[in-house]
Design a protein around this motif. Structure first.
Motif, PDB file in Angstrom:
ATOM      1  N   LEU A 132      62.479  66.919 -75.963  1.00 25.37           N
ATOM      2  CA  LEU A 132      62.813  65.667 -76.560  1.00 25.37           C
ATOM      3  C   LEU A 132      62.768  64.578 -75.383  1.00 25.37           C
ATOM      4  N   LEU A 133      63.627  64.916 -74.414  1.00 23.55           N
ATOM      5  CA  LEU A 133      63.535  63.846 -73.405  1.00 23.55           C
ATOM      6  C   LEU A 133      62.455  63.789 -72.331  1.00 23.55           C
ATOM      7  N   ASN A 134      61.586  64.734 -72.304  1.00 22.93           N
ATOM      8  CA  ASN A 134      60.512  64.624 -71.699  1.00 22.93           C
ATOM      9  C   ASN A 134      59.569  63.924 -72.340  1.00 22.93           C
ATOM     10  N   SER A 135      59.363  64.082 -73.766  1.00 21.24           N
ATOM     11  CA  SER A 135      58.285  63.426 -74.285  1.00 21.24           C
ATOM     12  C   SER A 135      58.671  62.382 -75.463  1.00 21.24           C
ATOM     13  N   HIS A 136      59.808  62.553 -75.714  1.00 19.20           N
ATOM     14  CA  HIS A 136      60.215  61.440 -76.843  1.00 19.20           C
ATOM     15  C   HIS A 136      61.578  60.856 -76.349  1.00 19.20           C
ATOM     16  N   ALA A 137      61.657  60.415 -75.059  1.00 19.32           N
ATOM     17  CA  ALA A 137      62.766  59.584 -74.565  1.00 19.32           C
ATOM     18  C   ALA A 137      63.058  58.442 -75.325  1.00 19.32           C
ATOM     19  N   ASP A 138      61.903  57.541 -75.653  1.00 24.12           N
ATOM     20  CA  ASP A 138      62.395  56.387 -76.461  1.00 24.12           C
ATOM     21  C   ASP A 138      62.744  56.520 -77.820  1.00 24.12           C
ATOM     22  N   LEU A 139      62.436  57.729 -78.440  1.00 26.49           N
ATOM     23  CA  LEU A 139      63.327  57.818 -79.681  1.00 26.49           C
ATOM     24  C   LEU A 139      64.554  58.347 -79.643  1.00 26.49           C
ATOM     25  N   VAL A 140      64.882  58.832 -78.321  1.00 27.68           N
ATOM     26  CA  VAL A 140      66.394  59.500 -78.185  1.00 27.68           C
ATOM     27  C   VAL A 140      67.110  58.055 -78.014  1.00 27.68           C
ATOM     28  N   PHE A 141      66.732  57.083 -76.930  1.00 29.73           N
ATOM     29  CA  PHE A 141      67.348  55.896 -76.673  1.00 29.73           C
ATOM     30  C   PHE A 141      67.204  54.947 -77.827  1.00 29.73           C
TER      31      PHE A 141
ATOM     32  N   GLN B 153      78.225  49.928 -74.609  1.00 25.91           N
ATOM     33  CA  GLN B 153      77.611  50.785 -73.445  1.00 25.91           C
ATOM     34  C   GLN B 153      77.410  52.251 -74.278  1.00 25.91           C
ATOM     35  N   GLY B 154      76.412  52.557 -73.620  1.00 24.01           N
ATOM     36  CA  GLY B 154      76.113  54.039 -73.863  1.00 24.01           C
ATOM     37  C   GLY B 154      75.681  55.026 -72.602  1.00 24.01           C
ATOM     38  N   PHE B 155      76.195  56.299 -72.824  1.00 26.07           N
ATOM     39  CA  PHE B 155      75.801  57.052 -71.711  1.00 26.07           C
ATOM     40  C   PHE B 155      75.007  58.269 -72.279  1.00 26.07           C
ATOM     41  N   LEU B 156      73.987  58.694 -71.329  1.00 30.15           N
ATOM     42  CA  LEU B 156      73.265  59.937 -71.644  1.00 30.15           C
ATOM     43  C   LEU B 156      73.770  60.824 -70.577  1.00 30.15           C
ATOM     44  N   TYR B 157      74.419  62.005 -71.281  1.00 31.42           N
ATOM     45  CA  TYR B 157      75.027  62.868 -70.363  1.00 31.42           C
ATOM     46  C   TYR B 157      73.932  63.992 -70.248  1.00 31.42           C
ATOM     47  N   LEU B 158      73.183  63.910 -68.942  1.00 31.29           N
ATOM     48  CA  LEU B 158      72.214  65.015 -68.838  1.00 31.29           C
ATOM     49  C   LEU B 158      72.657  66.014 -68.004  1.00 31.29           C
ATOM     50  N   ARG B 159      72.222  67.308 -68.464  1.00 27.45           N
ATOM     51  CA  ARG B 159      72.584  68.556 -67.746  1.00 27.45           C
ATOM     52  C   ARG B 159      72.060  68.763 -66.347  1.00 27.45           C
ATOM     53  N   GLY B 160      72.836  69.100 -65.484  1.00 29.61           N
ATOM     54  CA  GLY B 160      72.424  69.039 -64.014  1.00 29.61           C
ATOM     55  C   GLY B 160      70.952  69.672 -63.654  1.00 29.61           C
ATOM     56  N   GLU B 161      70.927  70.807 -64.591  1.00 28.09           N
ATOM     57  CA  GLU B 161      69.725  71.566 -64.646  1.00 28.09           C
ATOM     58  C   GLU B 161      68.337  70.854 -65.095  1.00 28.09           C
TER      59      GLU B 161
ATOM     60  N   LEU C 258      63.456  59.281 -66.945  1.00 22.43           N
ATOM     61  CA  LEU C 258      64.345  58.668 -68.118  1.00 22.43           C
ATOM     62  C   LEU C 258      64.821  57.173 -67.682  1.00 22.43           C
ATOM     63  N   ARG C 259      65.235  57.022 -66.379  1.00 22.63           N
ATOM     64  CA  ARG C 259      65.634  55.946 -65.897  1.00 22.63           C
ATOM     65  C   ARG C 259      64.366  54.707 -65.991  1.00 22.63           C
ATOM     66  N   GLU C 260      63.214  55.266 -65.586  1.00 22.84           N
ATOM     67  CA  GLU C 260      62.010  54.449 -66.069  1.00 22.84           C
ATOM     68  C   GLU C 260      61.939  53.940 -67.468  1.00 22.84           C
ATOM     69  N   THR C 261      62.054  55.009 -68.364  1.00 21.41           N
ATOM     70  CA  THR C 261      62.174  54.645 -69.794  1.00 21.41           C
ATOM     71  C   THR C 261      62.897  53.447 -70.001  1.00 21.41           C
ATOM     72  N   LEU C 262      64.200  53.783 -69.513  1.00 24.38           N
ATOM     73  CA  LEU C 262      65.253  52.626 -69.657  1.00 24.38           C
ATOM     74  C   LEU C 262      64.862  51.437 -69.161  1.00 24.38           C
TER      75      LEU C 262
END
Lengths: 252, 618, 178
Positions: free
Chosen positions: B275-284, B298-306, B314-318
């Motif tokens: 989802l984060l790879n191909s549908h990041a806009d939908l997530v945000f 304010q929102g946070f996306l807590y992304l696992r380190g892996e 994701l930052r580019e999408t933002l």
């Protein structure tokens, strides 16, 4: 008229904001506990105060009291769980009571007596935990640490120093002190600190004070911990002395 | 430490507050391969936290180290699916190539090789992380290739890009994966709902949007659709999303926060990665809809380190969303609709998937689950009202904002509305992502993914449930088999004892250590499973497993402990012979080999007579 | 009623628990009406025959301890661990965080002593295990009496309960870990 809940069939009155543990102790009813201390914010990590509430298990030191709760504490099922938890703590650390200065005044030991713990049951882990004898007046024997965080809480909340903290994770979790060298002598610790008086076991010891009370006259020689419940009744929170900090302790 | 770290540059990227501690440590680790001596004290001073806390946090997260962990730190994902694909042998081969021992940094500080918990590449394993960057599909050739790159000391940036290529492997799409929405569609729909809605409840007007009369009812109308949809949280627990949002919206606070839980750590789960790879806009978009409803800025996306590799995309999408007015001040031109999203990266701690532990971690602390109540909806990030939802939940919320609650609740079952993404891995021809309406039977999934001779399926990861062939007509639904999405398939060549042992090791490694039962109990469980695996197990050990389960279920602080014995109990119940054939005797056996315990004394004395040995008894 | 047969031994212990056992004083005569002794330091019988109750003091630190403990377990219907060392490993277990090889080197090779730079290797000497263990980690143990040592009163209460067929309970003042 204040609200009440029942504890082992007895009506326990409580005030808004009290936990089940606080209300029970205020009413002179003992619920076994280890990491709870009336002068500090409840922490809820040791789980020895586990009770059954309306048929489900809960941690009584952090559970807000509510009218009509049916709390069961002194029943076989709950005491069996407490017994296993105390056994786990004995197996996890290096608890050699015969040579411990805290013996007879130790809460872990007294709980073991009260719950009828005759053996750790599990395989002893025998971890390697070197002592810190760097300070001229204070000894830290980490072998006995049960990770209750009372010293962490006292040092942050009351002494305003944050001398103690936790590091590691899981079974490797351990107590550390706040200095670049990692040694107690290089911290801001002081003999007058509240943190030095709250250890329920024998980790934090003032040097040259060992075995001051003869066997037979120590706190839990005289009567079991369950009979000393009123001494643990809620007291005023300890007064902050320095810069208060509540963010070092876990799960707050 | 082989590299110098420009601490000031890292500190300048973050507010100098205690909450930045974990992010600063993570960046130092990435830049220097560890937290160099002395740097911890500089960080403590800069962020105004005790040094002991810096060390406490550094020691909590697997990917941070106060000891040098090598110029190249190679971590092999050690989920059972990686093991089934041969990760143990590949790891040994890698160690051989690099002339080092597992878990030990080489003398010259060049490299270290170790295991780590599931990295979420189960459909394309075995997988590794090199300095945090994922490399899937490891095989002998790739081991050689990586080892050569390490030995040649080629900077990671110069490694062939195809090594790092991660596939989506979407095998079945339904309404969510086939959404077809453009960035902004859901937000526009949410705002538009206000226009044709009557003012209905002045008591709810504390949210900032209601001050703007023109759009007064958009948030309430959208909340109504979310509630009407019966959407439930996709992280596994299944709390009703509408109620959560409403409680958060109504809670008193100085500010509200939206948190997206992308700490997808449950072994066998990888749908959020896709989802984060191909549908990041939908997530945000879903997060922004939530912000609109509850009044968060304010929102946070807590992304696992892996999932480090997803950070920059994701930052580019933002950034793109900010540029077109979908984030930032006055979103869609609505005065007062201010909202932005920051990405926090985790650092290797499964327990941070628990929402209150995740919030602690966001605050830069050790990821310890909080005492509850109070819950995050009223006392979350910085003790302010906070909505924490799963990645997939936010995606579904965005769909609902467009299509409406009635449309959504018509999909799935009466108690489980909508669709569910499954992360299918293990013994099947087509591992990957499958989206199904709730109510789909396990058997259907097995057919679709090409699973044959299936012995068992682990639903929802180690914390979930293991089912055997006679249960394959059970359905994926909250009322039958609730799941966060993991679907691991085991065929009849597999040993379910080893599956359970892998999971027991996982829980012992990931227990946060806060509460006694989980801290000690998970280690005891692992030891007993290892003892049985060594052929030293007895009936007493099985009894003790049962005793551990009772205590962990009853007394653990959070779900990790409550469920930590599930894999062992499930497999004991369904595959008991897998345990029994390993038992040495019905009588007691020690957990260690007595004769081996004399080896050191034999070596020191040079003795090897009969008295220098202990025969095994039984 | 025939008398119960009881055996006792001390492994990696100090015989303090046996000494404490004698502190039951004249109650020993009452006890002897109910039990007879097999292998114990009191009878000097060298090996344990079939018994009803075995009482083991001390932890397991060497190969001989293992052999004796197994003899007790194989011959005694009920096995009791008595004292801190048997129950927890006790003082001998305080070497557990040290490497055995380092200990032997330090004692026999590095430091001045009477061993003439040799680690004793006479087959008569039992070899030490790398770690000291409480006895329940080596055999199944039925009951535990903690204490260093448990008092004569505790031992008396425990044994009389057991012999009378009651679940032994010690209660406050009798259960002690020190």
């Amino acid at each position: 008229m204040s609200d009440t809940f029942t504890l082992d069939g007895d009506e326990i009155p409580f005030e808004s904001g009290q936990t089940v543990m606080q209300a029970a102790l205020a009413a002179g009813h003992y619920v076994p506990h280890l990491c709870y201390h009336p002068e500090f914010r409840p922490h809820g990590s040791c789980k020895v105060c586990t009770v059954k509430v309306n048929g489900r298990f809960a941690t009584s030191c952090t559970l807000p009291a509510q009218a009509g709760l049916n709390v069961e504490s002194n029943i076989d099922e709950v005491n069996a769980i407490r017994r296993t938890l105390v056994q786990m703590l004995f197996a996890e650390g290096n608890h050699f009571c015969p040579t411990c200065e805290k013996s007879g005044n130790c809460v872990l030991q007294a709980l073991g007596y009260d719950l009828g713990v005759m053996t750790a049951g599990f395989r002893h882990l025998f971890p390697d935990r070197p002592v810190d004898a760097s300070h001229p007046d204070i000894l830290l024997d980490f072998n006995r640490c049960i990770l209750c965080e009372l010293c962490v809480r006292a040092s942050c909340e009351v002494d305003g120093k944050c001398v103690f903290a936790l590091a590691g994770r899981g079974i490797t979790k351990h107590l550390i002190v706040n200095s670049e060298s990692g040694r107690l002598v290089d911290t801001e610790v002081d003999l007058a600190d509240k943190a030095l008086s709250v250890c329920p076991v024998g980790v934090i010891l003032v040097k040259r004070k060992g075995f001051a009370v003869p066997i037979g006259e120590r706190r839990y020689d005289q009567s079991p911990i369950s009979a000393q419940a009123l001494a643990d009744a809620p007291r005023e929170p300890a007064a902050p002395a320095g810069r208060p900090c509540s963010s070092c302790e876990e799960g707050s | 430490m082989s590299e110098q770290v420009d601490l000031n540059a890292i500190l300048d990227r973050h507010p100098r507050r205690p909450e930045s501690l974990l992010q600063v440590l993570r960046e130092v680790q990435e830049a220097a391969g560890g937290i160099p001596p002395g740097v911890d004290a500089e960080i403590a001073a800069a962020l105004n936290v005790p040094l002991a806390r810096v060390r406490g946090v550094a020691g909590f997260y697997s990917f941070l180290s106060l000891e040098p962990s090598g110029h190249y730190r190679v971590l092999f994902s050690d989920n059972i699916t990686d093991r089934m694909l041969g990760n143990q042998e590949l790891m040994q081969a890698m160690c051989g190539k690099l002339w080092l021992e597992p878990g030990r940094t080489s003398e010259d500080g060049l490299a270290s090789v170790d295991f780590t918990s599931c990295t979420g590449m189960c459909d394309q394993g075995p997988a590794i992380l090199v300095n945090g960057w994922a490399i899937p599909r490891m095989d002998g050739g790739r081991v050689d290739q990586v080892a050569e790159l390490v030995l040649a000391q080629r900077p990671l940036a110069e490694w062939p890009r195809e090594l790092f290529l991660v596939e989506d492997n979407v095998r079945r799409a339904d309404v969510l994966l086939g959404h077809g929405l453009q960035p902004g569609d859901a937000l526009r729909a949410a705002v538009a709902r206000g226009a044709d809605h009557q003012v209905e409840d002045a008591a709810n007007s504390r949210s900032w949007r209601e001050a703007n009369v023109a759009a007064a009812q958009g948030p309430l109308a959208t909340l109504e659709e979310i509630k009407r949809s019966n959407l439930r949280g996709r992280g596994g627990a299944g709390f009703t999303t509408g109620f959560k949002w409403e409680a958060c919206r109504n809670a008193q606070g100085k500010g509200r926060y939206v948190v997206c839980n992308a700490d997808e750590g449950e072994p066998g789960t990888f749908k959020d990665r896709v989802l984060l790879n191909s549908h990041a806009d939908l997530v945000f978009e879903g997060m922004t809809v939530c912000a609109y409803v509850i009044g968060a800025s304010q929102g946070f996306l807590y992304l696992r380190g892996e999932y480090r590799h997803l950070l920059e995309p994701l930052r580019e999408t933002l950034a793109r969303r900010r540029a077109v007015g979908l984030l930032g001040k006055s979103i869609l031109g609505q005065a007062g609709f201010d909202f932005d999203i920051e990405i926090h990266l985790g650092a290797g701690a499964y327990v941070c998937g628990e929402e209150s532990a995740l919030i602690e971690s966001l605050e830069g602390k050790r990821g310890i689950p909080r005492n509850r109540p109070p819950y995050p909806v009223s006392h979350g990030y910085l003790q302010q009202p906070t909505t924490v939802n799963n990645v997939e939940t936010f995606c579904a919320a965005a769909l609902i904002a467009v299509q409406g609650g009635d449309w959504y609740r018509a999909i799935g079952t009466a108690k489980s509305a909508g669709t569910k993404l499954l992360s299918v891995s293990g013994d099947c021809a087509r591992p990957g992502i499958y989206e199904y309406p709730f109510g789909t039977p396990v058997r259907q999934v097995l057919e679709d993914c090409g699973a044959e001779r299936t012995l068992a399926v682990q639903i929802s990861g180690p914390s979930g449930i293991c089912i055997s062939a006679d249960e394959f007509d059970r359905r994926i639904a909250f009322e039958d088999l609730p799941t966060a999405g993991a679907f691991m398939v085991f065929d009849n060549s597999r040993d379910m004892f080893e599956v359970a042992r892998n999971f027991a090791q996982f829980f012992a490694h990931e227990s946060c250590g806060f509460c006694t039962p989980c801290r000690v109990g998970t280690s005891m469980q692992k030891e007993i499973m290892d003892k049985i695996a060594r052929g030293q197990g007895t009936k007493y050990d099985l009894d003790q497993l049962g005793q551990l389960d009772r205590v962990l279920q009853a007394a653990s602080h959070c779900g990790l402990g409550h469920g930590a014995c599930n894999p062992v109990l499930d497999t004991l119940k369904r595959f008991r012979p897998a345990y029994e054939r390993r038992l040495k005797a019905l009588t007691f056996q020690p957990a260690f080999d007595l004769d081996s315990a004399l080896a050191e004394a034999r070596r020191m004395t040079g003795r090897d007579d009969a008295g220098a040995h202990i025969r095994s008894e039984s | 009623m025939s008398k119960l047969r009881v055996a006792t031994t001390s492994l990696a212990g100090c015989f303090g628990c046996h000494t404490s056992f004698l502190d039951i004083d004249e109650r020993l005569f009452d006890l002897l009406k109910l039990v007879e002794f097999d292998r114990t330091p009191l009878t000097d019988i060298k090996h344990c025959g079939p018994c009803d109750i075995g009482i083991v003091e001390g932890g397991i630190c060497n190969a001989e301890n293992v052999a004796v403990l197994r003899e007790f377990r194989n011959n005694c219907k009920v096995l009791i661990a008595i004292g801190s060392c048997a129950v927890t490993g006790g003082l001998p277990a305080q070497r557990n965080h040290l490497d055995l090889g380092d200990c032997l080197s330090e004692v026999y090779l590095t430091e001045p002593g009477t061993s003439h730079g040799l680690i004793p290797n006479d087959p008569e000497l039992p070899l030490p295990l790398d770690k000291v263990h409480p006895i329940h980690e080596v055999v199944k143990v039925d009951y535990f009496i903690p204490g260093c040592p448990p008092s004569g009163d505790a031992i008396w209460k425990f044994l009389t309960d057991l012999i009378a067929g009651r679940t032994p309970t010690l209660g406050h003042g009798l259960i002690k870990y020190d």
